[in-house]
Design an enzyme around this catalytic site. Structure first.
Site, PDB file in Angstrom:
ATOM      1  N   GLU A 104      20.940  69.070 -33.116  1.00  0.00           N
ATOM      2  CA  GLU A 104      20.666  70.505 -32.987  1.00  0.00           C
ATOM      3  C   GLU A 104      19.509  70.878 -33.911  1.00  0.00           C
ATOM      4  OE1 GLU A 104      24.054  73.195 -33.247  1.00  0.00           O
ATOM      5  OE2 GLU A 104      22.749  74.911 -33.603  1.00  0.00           O
TER       6      GLU A 104
ATOM      7  N   GLU B  23      33.324  71.677 -27.120  1.00  0.00           N
ATOM      8  CA  GLU B  23      33.867  71.420 -28.453  1.00  0.00           C
ATOM      9  C   GLU B  23      35.386  71.547 -28.583  1.00  0.00           C
ATOM     10  OE1 GLU B  23      30.867  74.310 -29.773  1.00  0.00           O
ATOM     11  OE2 GLU B  23      30.781  73.124 -31.599  1.00  0.00           O
TER      12      GLU B  23
ATOM     13  N   GLN C 201      18.507  68.425 -29.155  1.00  0.00           N
ATOM     14  CA  GLN C 201      19.308  69.462 -28.492  1.00  0.00           C
ATOM     15  C   GLN C 201      18.538  70.779 -28.500  1.00  0.00           C
ATOM     16  OE1 GLN C 201      23.079  67.916 -30.881  1.00  0.00           O
ATOM     17  NE2 GLN C 201      23.630  69.762 -29.782  1.00  0.00           N
TER      18      GLN C 201
ATOM     19  N   ARG D 283      31.478  79.723 -39.260  1.00  0.00           N
ATOM     20  CA  ARG D 283      32.469  79.389 -38.235  1.00  0.00           C
ATOM     21  C   ARG D 283      33.782  78.909 -38.873  1.00  0.00           C
ATOM     22  NH1 ARG D 283      32.865  78.911 -32.586  1.00  0.00           N
ATOM     23  NH2 ARG D 283      30.699  79.272 -32.044  1.00  0.00           N
TER      24      ARG D 283
HETATM   25  N1  MTE Z   1      29.531  65.438 -24.702  1.00  0.00           N
HETATM   26  C1  MTE Z   1      28.722  64.363 -24.651  1.00  0.00           C
HETATM   27  N2  MTE Z   1      28.940  63.428 -23.713  1.00  0.00           N
HETATM   28  N3  MTE Z   1      27.691  64.209 -25.529  1.00  0.00           N
HETATM   29  C2  MTE Z   1      27.446  65.129 -26.517  1.00  0.00           C
HETATM   30  O1  MTE Z   1      26.512  64.965 -27.297  1.00  0.00           O
HETATM   31  N4  MTE Z   1      28.133  67.255 -27.560  1.00  0.00           N
HETATM   32  C3  MTE Z   1      29.239  68.175 -27.794  1.00  0.00           C
HETATM   33  C4  MTE Z   1      29.866  68.612 -26.473  1.00  0.00           C
HETATM   34  N5  MTE Z   1      30.154  67.465 -25.652  1.00  0.00           N
HETATM   35  C5  MTE Z   1      28.299  66.280 -26.603  1.00  0.00           C
HETATM   36  C6  MTE Z   1      29.337  66.397 -25.639  1.00  0.00           C
HETATM   37  C7  MTE Z   1      28.833  69.374 -28.513  1.00  0.00           C
HETATM   38  S1  MTE Z   1      28.709  69.322 -30.193  1.00  0.00           S
HETATM   39  C8  MTE Z   1      28.568  70.546 -27.875  1.00  0.00           C
HETATM   40  S2  MTE Z   1      28.162  71.941 -28.724  1.00  0.00           S
HETATM   41  C9  MTE Z   1      28.603  70.650 -26.421  1.00  0.00           C
HETATM   42  O2  MTE Z   1      28.937  69.427 -25.793  1.00  0.00           O
HETATM   43  C10 MTE Z   1      27.221  71.084 -25.946  1.00  0.00           C
HETATM   44  O3  MTE Z   1      27.131  71.182 -24.579  1.00  0.00           O
HETATM   45  P1  MTE Z   1      27.693  72.455 -23.759  1.00  0.00           P
HETATM   46  O4  MTE Z   1      27.271  73.676 -24.494  1.00  0.00           O
HETATM   47  O5  MTE Z   1      27.068  72.284 -22.441  1.00  0.00           O
HETATM   48  O6  MTE Z   1      29.176  72.302 -23.744  1.00  0.00           O
HETATM   49  N1  HPA Z   2      27.629  76.896 -32.941  1.00  0.00           N
HETATM   50  C1  HPA Z   2      26.794  75.867 -32.802  1.00  0.00           C
HETATM   51  N2  HPA Z   2      25.562  75.879 -33.208  1.00  0.00           N
HETATM   52  C2  HPA Z   2      25.113  76.983 -33.806  1.00  0.00           C
HETATM   53  C3  HPA Z   2      25.939  78.085 -33.982  1.00  0.00           C
HETATM   54  C4  HPA Z   2      27.263  78.049 -33.518  1.00  0.00           C
HETATM   55  O1  HPA Z   2      28.048  78.989 -33.643  1.00  0.00           O
HETATM   56  N3  HPA Z   2      25.220  79.020 -34.619  1.00  0.00           N
HETATM   57  C5  HPA Z   2      24.012  78.478 -34.808  1.00  0.00           C
HETATM   58  N4  HPA Z   2      23.942  77.253 -34.327  1.00  0.00           N
HETATM   59 MO1  MOS Z   3      27.563  71.414 -30.977  1.00  0.00          MO
HETATM   60  S1  MOS Z   3      28.133  71.070 -32.908  1.00  0.00           S
HETATM   61  O1  MOS Z   3      27.429  73.168 -31.246  1.00  0.00           O
HETATM   62  O2  MOS Z   3      25.973  70.859 -30.983  1.00  0.00           O
END
Ligand code: MTE
Ligand code: HPA
Ligand code: MOS
Length: 765
Positions: free
Chosen positions: A226, A705, A191, A304
């Protein structure tokens, strides 16, 4: 618009790490990891392994040219063990062989002698022993000490929430390929391509420009990639650095489950005080976060937890303290919700405890305390709240009173099946809590044939971010989406990226793309204005045609692009975006850390089988604040996935480490994740279109999330169903609520209480 990946997904043509064609001469890595959770290495024996067929090399800490350090926030995590092992699964040696099978066979011939040291797995014990990752932090508003005296009711308790395995479908892995002049190109299932680049440079002691990281997409991350994709990428890079050959490592599921960290388990204490009208006057919480053996992202996750400790409620007097506790488990890491769910569970438990003690519906307390616009969070930011809108709409739309009556009737009519219901309001802050991470860049090229290529720092992991970014460009240029291609995420094209995380990826990278496209659009329009001898403001691009003062001209998109090129005007732009107005003062623990919040309310109903302890979720009915959704299909997918993942965490996914720090649930035979049969029979999602100004891309709020938080309601619905069968049940706030725990709580208290001696007697009464 459909997710642009759906076509290649369906045909099996989407490229993940294992789909990258391998270069002749590629070698395969495997890691030898610690069988002991804590100890001192006495000796490491690799000679037998070296003699195994196909083995090319074995690397240990001595082979690291730079720093043996992969810790991001705190430099406390070795890539390869130096002297001490700190968790079962900690990498000790890296073996490289001609084939994957040879590598895995040979790894079994490595042996290690470790002098064992005491193992801590419990965060409260770690805290007592002073084993903290960082000093504790406290968020405060008002004065809880003074407030208790004004409370009519005060309740105290403790809660436990367990960890959670990410179970991304694609396991961790990387492929490093040597390039000329010592450059190493790393294909990484990450990520955070920049985290991989920065860490590889540090470990190999070479500049970041010598490392190119490239990611097409990943087969899910959920936070697990991440930070923790880095280990495997750097392992491959280390071997490539020494051998000048391509090296690949794609972890097997059990290796992945054993060696990587998970969602943080928390052990917490709460004290809640309410006035006679059931307004929450005061709330105190202490969180013991099980960080595992190294910091990883734990300090940010802990932060958080504090930000979300009052969830969707306004509480005037709050004191919340969090400890990040070092234990001998694999370092725990980001997981969808990032500590938020752990914090929110505790206040929901406190409310449930109060409701049970006062014999009222928890929803009464929940509803009375929902955030209103203008209310202040314990960290100083003022809410722009949709909490009441979501709640009220859910109650009305899904006819809560009728649902409740159906449940009452059902429970009266059935002896061995009971239903339970819970409401779950949510509130989630959007932005990286670390302000500096809220920045992104986008590189947009318009080619002379009118097609468009876009690179950003966003990593596609199934969440549909590439589709949303493509929609941004298609909307601004007003061209057919088929003309646009989103390129791989590559550190040579986009530098210094934040990981794709915090649900903010589409906002940050989408806004950078918006800026870049607008800059190009302005130049294109100027060319048209010059050609048609008019003002820039008279020019419009609509569906691939140039309009002047609303009149269609003979120029189409392609012609305009070519004319711009002929005039030697740039058809490319690299743009930078960072949200204004966000800040946070760590010395005061106050500020305005979030661009905005996402709200929603779910109504969850469950039926338990009181003979077996098993259960089924009947429905999850949601009103969710999407802002102005730019892609409803993707957003529904995120909601459904998040809800099921949240329910899994709360009900069936049970991580068990033994006292020696060994993961007992190290395979899918012992770790149960939701399958198609455990998905609620109905998931209804209503889009609350909230038009209030926000900083979301096209006002389409982040969705990655927040929906996971609805899953918390599953725990409380189950609790209520158990209470319908056994009102005396003293159920500890200990998630997940597995069928075993449900069964125990249905009967245990009754057996303890009375003259009853067996479950059979209970059932007869
Ligand atoms: N959806 C799918 N299909 N696969 C993933 O790994 N990760 C989740 C969410 N939805 C994830 C997912 C997490 S932890 C986060 S932080 C967000 O997607 C990240 O993507 P975004 O910032 O574009 O929402
Ligand atoms: N969310 C997800 N990932 C992160 C954050 C957060 O607030 N801060 C640092 N990494
Ligand atoms: Mo999502 S736990 O911020 O990759």
């Amino acid at each position: 618009m459909k997710n642009i990946d759906s076509y290649t997904h369906l045909r099996g043509e989407s490229v993940y790490l294992d789909d990258i064609p391998l270069i002749n001469g590629t070698l395969y890595a495997a890691v030898f990891d610690s069988p002991v959770a804590h100890g001192k290495i006495i000796s490491l024996e690799t000679r037998d392994a070296m003699k195994m067929p196909g083995v090319v090399s074995i690397f240990t800490v001595k082979d690291i040219p730079g720093e043996n350090q992969i810790g991001g926030i705190v430099p406390d995590e070795e890539l390869l063990v130096g002297e001490h092992v700190h968790f079962c699964g900690m990498p000790i040696a890296l073996l490289v062989a001609e084939t994957e099978e040879m590598a895995r066979l040979a790894i079994k011939k490595i042996s290690v002698e470790i002098e064992p040291l005491p193992v801590i797995t419990d965060p409260r014990i770690a805290k007592e022993k002073g084993e903290l990752i960082i000093p504790p932090r406290t968020f405060k508003i008002g004065d809880t000490t003074a407030a208790w005296a004004q409370c009519e009711y005060v309740f105290e308790g403790s809660t436990e929430t367990n960890g959670q395995e990410h179970l991304y479908i694609e396991t961790q892995g990387a492929y490093a390929v040597p390039q000329e002049n010592g450059v190493i190109k790393i294909y990484s299932s990450t990520q955070g391509p920049t985290v991989v680049q920065r860490t590889a440079a540090r470990v190999l002691n070479i500049p970041m420009h010598q490392i190119e990281v490239d990611t097409t997409r990943i087969g899910g991350g959920f936070g697990g990639k991440e930070d923790q994709a880095t280990t495997w990428a750097v392992m491959c890079a280390l071997a490539t650095y020494h051998l000048k050959r391509p090296v690949k490592y794609s972890l097997q599921r059990m290796e992945d489950m054993r060696m990587t960290g998970k969602r943080h388990p928390y052990s917490s204490d709460f004290k809640i005080g309410l006035d006679k009208d059931l307004k929450i006057l005061a709330y105190e919480a202490t969180f013991y976060q099980n960080a595992g053996a190294a910091a990883d992202l734990s300090p940010a996750v802990m932060e958080r937890t504090l930000f979300h400790c009052t969830s969707s409620y306004f509480v005037p007097n709050v004191k919340a303290t969090a400890y990040s506790c070092r234990t001998h488990l694999p370092p725990n890491t980001a997981f969808r919700g990032f500590g938020g769910p752990q914090g929110m569970f505790v206040i929901e438990a406190a409310i449930a405890k109060a409701a049970e003690a006062l014999s009222i519906d928890a929803a009464v307390i929940q509803q009375k305390n929902l955030l209103h616009t203008g209310d202040e969070f314990p960290y100083g930011q003022k809410a722009v709240s949709e909490a009441n809108e979501c709640w009220n709409k859910a109650v009305e739309l899904y006819d809560l009173e009728k649902l409740k009556k159906e449940i009452r009737d059902f429970n009266e009519a059935n002896k061995f099946y009971k239903k339970g219901l819970a409401l779950m309001p949510i509130c989630f802050g959007i932005s990286f809590t670390k302000t500096l991470m809220n920045q992104a860049r986008s590189l947009v090229h318009v080619y002379t044939d009118g097609s468009v290529g876009i690179s950003t720092g966003a990593v596609e992991m199934g969440q549909g971010v590439n589709t949303k970014i493509l929609q941004v460009a298609a909307t601004i240029f007003s061209i057919d989406p088929a003309k646009i291609k989103i390129n791989t995420t590559n550190t040579y094209r986009i530098a210094n990226t934040s990981p794709s995380a915090a649900s903010a990826t589409a906002d940050l990278n989408g806004k950078a793309t918006e800026i870049a496209c607008n800059a190009i659009l302005t130049r294109l329009k100027q060319v048209a204005a010059d050609e048609f001898k008019t003002e820039l403001s008279s020019v419009e691009l609509k569906e691939e045609w140039v309009y002047i003062n609303g009149e269609k001209t003979g120029w189409d998109w392609k012609k305009l692009v070519m004319a711009t090129f002929v005039k030697r005007i740039s058809l490319s732009e690299h743009a930078h975006y960072t949200p204004a107005h966000i800040h946070f003062d760590l010395t005061k623990e106050k500020g305005h850390p979030f661009a905005y919040h996402v709200y929603g309310t779910a109504i969850i109903t469950v039926t338990i089988d009181c003979l077996r302890g098993i259960y089924e979720f009947d429905s999850v009915k949601v009103v969710h604040d999407f802002g102005n959704s730019m892609n409803m299909m993707i957003d529904i997918g995120q909601c459904e996935g998040g809800i099921v993942q949240g329910i899994g965490w709360m009900t069936m996914e049970e991580i068990v480490y033994d006292k020696e720090g060994n993961l007992r649930t190290n395979a899918l035979s012992t770790y149960k994740v939701p399958d198609i049969y455990s998905v609620p029979k109905e998931i209804a999602i209503h889009f609350l279109e909230t038009q209030k100004d926000n900083l979301a891309i096209f006002r389409s709020k982040a969705v990655g999330e927040p929906p996971l938080l609805y899953g918390l309601g599953a725990y409380f619905a189950l609790r209520n169903a158990v209470k319908a069968f056994n009102p005396a049940a003293a159920i500890p706030f200990d998630a997940p609520m597995t069928p075993e725990k449900v069964l125990m709580s249905l009967y245990l208290q009754r057996l303890k209480d009375s003259s009853i001696n067996s479950i059979k007697e209970v059932m007869e009464k």
